[in-house]
Design a protein around this motif. Structure first.
Motif, PDB file in Angstrom:
ATOM      1  N   ILE A   1       0.835  -1.201   0.000  1.00  9.02           N
ATOM      2  CA  ILE A   1       0.000   0.000   0.000  1.00  9.02           C
ATOM      3  C   ILE A   1       0.872   1.255   0.000  1.00  9.02           C
ATOM      4  N   ARG A   2       1.833   1.300   0.906  1.00  6.52           N
ATOM      5  CA  ARG A   2       2.770   2.435   0.955  1.00  6.52           C
ATOM      6  C   ARG A   2       4.047   1.980   0.242  1.00  6.52           C
ATOM      7  N   ASN A   3       3.968   1.895  -1.070  1.00 12.96           N
ATOM      8  CA  ASN A   3       4.994   1.204  -1.847  1.00 12.96           C
ATOM      9  C   ASN A   3       6.138   2.120  -2.288  1.00 12.96           C
ATOM     10  N   GLU A   4       7.021   1.543  -3.067  1.00  9.27           N
ATOM     11  CA  GLU A   4       8.208   2.267  -3.531  1.00  9.27           C
ATOM     12  C   GLU A   4       7.839   3.497  -4.345  1.00  9.27           C
ATOM     13  N   GLU A   5       6.814   3.360  -5.184  1.00  5.20           N
ATOM     14  CA  GLU A   5       6.418   4.478  -6.046  1.00  5.20           C
ATOM     15  C   GLU A   5       5.922   5.666  -5.228  1.00  5.20           C
ATOM     16  N   ALA A   6       5.165   5.385  -4.155  1.00  2.00           N
ATOM     17  CA  ALA A   6       4.662   6.468  -3.301  1.00  2.00           C
ATOM     18  C   ALA A   6       5.808   7.238  -2.675  1.00  2.00           C
ATOM     19  N   CYS A   7       6.843   6.530  -2.248  1.00  4.94           N
ATOM     20  CA  CYS A   7       8.009   7.198  -1.650  1.00  4.94           C
ATOM     21  C   CYS A   7       8.789   7.983  -2.702  1.00  4.94           C
ATOM     22  N   TYR A   8       9.038   7.350  -3.828  1.00 10.44           N
ATOM     23  CA  TYR A   8       9.853   7.985  -4.867  1.00 10.44           C
ATOM     24  C   TYR A   8       9.216   9.264  -5.386  1.00 10.44           C
ATOM     25  N   GLU A   9       7.942   9.226  -5.712  1.00 14.23           N
ATOM     26  CA  GLU A   9       7.287  10.398  -6.293  1.00 14.23           C
ATOM     27  C   GLU A   9       7.295  11.579  -5.327  1.00 14.23           C
ATOM     28  N   SER A  10       7.084  11.304  -4.048  1.00 15.87           N
ATOM     29  CA  SER A  10       7.080  12.379  -3.062  1.00 15.87           C
ATOM     30  C   SER A  10       8.487  12.930  -2.838  1.00 15.87           C
ATOM     31  N   SER A  11       9.469  12.054  -2.750  1.00 17.13           N
ATOM     32  CA  SER A  11      10.853  12.522  -2.593  1.00 17.13           C
ATOM     33  C   SER A  11      11.289  13.341  -3.798  1.00 17.13           C
ATOM     34  N   LEU A  12      10.900  12.906  -4.975  1.00 12.31           N
ATOM     35  CA  LEU A  12      11.226  13.651  -6.197  1.00 12.31           C
ATOM     36  C   LEU A  12      10.614  15.046  -6.158  1.00 12.31           C
ATOM     37  N   THR A  13       9.370  15.146  -5.699  1.00 11.36           N
ATOM     38  CA  THR A  13       8.712  16.456  -5.605  1.00 11.36           C
ATOM     39  C   THR A  13       9.457  17.366  -4.638  1.00 11.36           C
ATOM     40  N   ALA A  14       9.818  16.843  -3.481  1.00  7.23           N
ATOM     41  CA  ALA A  14      10.559  17.651  -2.499  1.00  7.23           C
ATOM     42  C   ALA A  14      11.880  18.134  -3.074  1.00  7.23           C
ATOM     43  N   ILE A  15      12.575  17.272  -3.781  1.00  7.19           N
ATOM     44  CA  ILE A  15      13.869  17.633  -4.359  1.00  7.19           C
ATOM     45  C   ILE A  15      13.693  18.673  -5.460  1.00  7.19           C
ATOM     46  N   GLN A  16      12.635  18.576  -6.225  1.00  7.18           N
ATOM     47  CA  GLN A  16      12.385  19.582  -7.262  1.00  7.18           C
ATOM     48  C   GLN A  16      12.162  20.961  -6.653  1.00  7.18           C
ATOM     49  N   PHE A  17      11.398  21.034  -5.560  1.00  5.84           N
ATOM     50  CA  PHE A  17      11.223  22.310  -4.864  1.00  5.84           C
ATOM     51  C   PHE A  17      12.567  22.820  -4.337  1.00  5.84           C
ATOM     52  N   ALA A  18      13.343  21.935  -3.736  1.00  2.14           N
ATOM     53  CA  ALA A  18      14.621  22.348  -3.143  1.00  2.14           C
ATOM     54  C   ALA A  18      15.594  22.851  -4.208  1.00  2.14           C
ATOM     55  N   LYS A  19      15.651  22.165  -5.330  1.00  5.60           N
ATOM     56  CA  LYS A  19      16.558  22.589  -6.392  1.00  5.60           C
ATOM     57  C   LYS A  19      16.108  23.904  -7.020  1.00  5.60           C
ATOM     58  N   LYS A  20      14.807  24.100  -7.091  1.00  7.34           N
ATOM     59  CA  LYS A  20      14.283  25.346  -7.674  1.00  7.34           C
ATOM     60  C   LYS A  20      14.744  26.553  -6.873  1.00  7.34           C
ATOM     61  N   TYR A  21      14.779  26.414  -5.536  1.00  5.79           N
ATOM     62  CA  TYR A  21      15.090  27.558  -4.680  1.00  5.79           C
ATOM     63  C   TYR A  21      16.420  27.421  -3.928  1.00  5.79           C
ATOM     64  N   ASN A  22      17.179  26.359  -4.225  1.00  2.00           N
ATOM     65  CA  ASN A  22      18.424  26.083  -3.508  1.00  2.00           C
ATOM     66  C   ASN A  22      18.183  25.990  -2.000  1.00  2.00           C
ATOM     67  N   SER A  23      17.070  25.369  -1.629  1.00  2.00           N
ATOM     68  CA  SER A  23      16.713  25.208  -0.214  1.00  2.00           C
ATOM     69  C   SER A  23      17.598  24.153   0.425  1.00  2.00           C
ATOM     70  N   ARG A  24      17.693  24.217   1.752  1.00  2.00           N
ATOM     71  CA  ARG A  24      18.426  23.185   2.510  1.00  2.00           C
ATOM     72  C   ARG A  24      17.422  22.087   2.888  1.00  2.00           C
ATOM     73  N   LEU A  25      17.454  20.977   2.149  1.00  2.00           N
ATOM     74  CA  LEU A  25      16.481  19.902   2.297  1.00  2.00           C
ATOM     75  C   LEU A  25      17.131  18.657   2.891  1.00  2.00           C
ATOM     76  N   HIS A  26      16.438  18.058   3.856  1.00  7.11           N
ATOM     77  CA  HIS A  26      16.870  16.795   4.457  1.00  7.11           C
ATOM     78  C   HIS A  26      15.683  15.841   4.411  1.00  7.11           C
ATOM     79  N   ILE A  27      15.790  14.767   3.633  1.00  4.32           N
ATOM     80  CA  ILE A  27      14.681  13.821   3.498  1.00  4.32           C
ATOM     81  C   ILE A  27      14.873  12.693   4.504  1.00  4.32           C
TER      82      ILE A  27
END
Length: 466
Positions: free
Chosen positions: A209-235
């Motif tokens: 239910i909480r599979n690999e795809e659910a984790c990957y897509e959300s982590s990818l979204t967070a990283i896209q936001f961080a790269k857009k603004y050069n934010s300090r992100l820790h997943i």
């Protein structure tokens, strides 16, 4: 000011293991060297045959106070932490009320100042509607570990799925942003699909239910936001092989803008363990198929994963779906377990771990998975560097004396009698470790000494070099 002198002890620090003496004076490490001859009123500790590690810094725990103190308190869980060699912790905001304002956050610091035996910091919480409050933390960045965003299902009003809110926080926050990454849409789709095909869901369905795809897509979204603004992100709590392609090891940790954490349970258990442990190891993100564990170990050792944590998250056994006189590992699905909660939907996610993370990693050292120096790096040095913690995480002159003395040859079996969590259980019960935590020093105070406690001085609020 009490002085302590560790004599002839194997110091595990900064990539080396050396037989040294370590002198502490008050809160600090005064000297590290050979054959220290100190004068005055001091307590000498014979370290022959023992190892001295820098105190473990756990960057992700849930100590449940305020509001959920039937499960845990800052006092009980910090005591368990210290018994396990964890001298500092960073705690999450999904308590009740959620820590969504500066005032509510400071209330938690006040509780810790009075009760915590370990050093402490608390994350500021986020919701879809409190971005302006979150940005007030820019003025407090030296005194608070970071901002926490639940980018997936969570407790209370803390699911952040508004791109407007995420854009504002990532673009304007000067704080480290820590994220729980699981995609809520994918989780719901998986649940509906699997539920249709089965009369009863079990713990083994959780990683589907909480599979690999659910984790990957959300982590990818967070990283896209961080790269857009050069934010300090820790997943936080990376749990899948697929996510590892999102992280690199080409620059030193201190130069990274995007870092990642792995938790001890994702390095220790696999989905095969649901058969024996059932809902006792149900957690978010889920413990998944064995190939993920192998990939996580590889990424930890090659520095794509930066730090090790616990995500300590205690629940009562009854909240997991077990009766109070629980004997077997698997819960009932018939409603006859004494609580009527033996079903997937009601079994709470999270497991208690903060008393045993160092012993867990020392177990894997015995198995040849990881070196002692790498353990010190990933559980102490790297956490201090990742969060820019002032003068902790290393055995260095002038640093705070956060130290753990380990007997590598004294077995320790986890039993109900020696578990210190308020919830009173552990998924590691009856497991025997080859090593034992002998002494734990917090800011120069010998708090834990072979089962004897000194609680006269409390832990300190962590400070950050920002």
């Amino acid at each position: 000011m009490q002085k302590y002198l560790f004599k002839n002890i194997q110091v595990v620090n900064e990539g080396k293991i050396k037989t040294l003496d370590v002198l502490t004076n008050g809160e600090r490490i005064e000297r590290v060297g050979n054959s220290i001859d100190a004068k005055g009123n001091l307590i000498e500790i014979n370290g022959e045959g023992k190892h001295l590690f820098p105190g473990v810094i756990d960057d992700q725990v849930h100590f449940r106070e305020p509001g959920l103190t039937h499960k845990a308190t800052i006092y009980t869980e910090s005591k368990a932490a210290v018994a396990g060699g964890v001298t500092s912790f960073m705690e999450m905001p999904n308590t009740i009320p959620n820590a969504l304002t500066v005032e509510l956050l400071e209330d938690k610091y006040k509780i810790a100042a009075q009760t915590s035996l370990a050093n402490y910091s608390f994350f500021m919480g986020t919701s879809n509607s409190n971005a302006d409050e979150v940005l007030k933390m820019n003025a407090h960045k030296k005194n608070v570990c970071g901002v926490k965003i639940f980018m997936g299902a969570s407790t209370g009003n803390m699911l952040v799925d508004s791109h407007t809110a995420l854009d504002k926080i990532f673009s304007e926050s000067e704080m480290l942003i820590a994220t729980h990454c699981e995609d809520e849409r994918i989780i719901k789709q998986n649940y509906e699909k699997i539920k249709k095909g089965k009369e009863i869901l079990t713990a083994a369905d959780h990683p589907l239910i909480r599979n690999e795809e659910a984790c990957y897509e959300s982590s990818l979204t967070a990283i896209q936001f961080a790269k857009k603004y050069n934010s300090r992100l820790h997943i936080l709590h990376i749990s899948t092989e697929k996510e590892l392609q999102l992280f690199g090891n080409m620059v030193p940790l201190k130069d990274k803008r995007i870092t990642a954490e792995v938790c001890v349970h994702h390095l220790h258990f696999t989905a095969d363990d649901y058969e024996q442990l059932g809902y006792k190891i149900k957690c978010n993100p889920a413990i998944k198929a064995p190939h993920n564990k192998e990939a996580l170990w590889k990424a930890l050792l090659d520095d794509r994963l930066d730090v090790i944590a616990t995500d300590h998250a205690p629940h009562l056994l009854s909240e997991k779906g077990y009766s109070n006189n629980f004997q077997s590992a698997a819960p009932s699905h018939s409603g006859k377990d004494g609580m009527g909660l033996g079903d997937y939907e009601h079994a709470h996610a999270g497991l208690p771990l903060v008393q045993h993370p160092l012993l867990m990693m020392l177990h894997h050292y015995r198995d040849g998975r990881i070196s002692l120096t790498k353990i010190a790096e990933k559980m102490s040095h790297a956490v201090a560097d990742c969060f820019e913690i002032e003068q902790r995480g290393y055995i260095r002159e002038g640093y705070f004396a956060d130290l753990v003395m380990v007997d590598m040859n004294k077995p320790h079996t986890v039993t109900k009698e020696n578990i210190l969590y308020k919830c009173g259980w552990s998924p590691l019960e009856n497991f025997t470790f080859n090593a034992s935590i002998e002494k734990t020093m917090v800011s120069g105070q010998l708090v834990y000494n072979n089962g004897v406690w000194n609680e006269s001085v409390k832990g300190k609020r962590l400070k950050f070099n920002r």
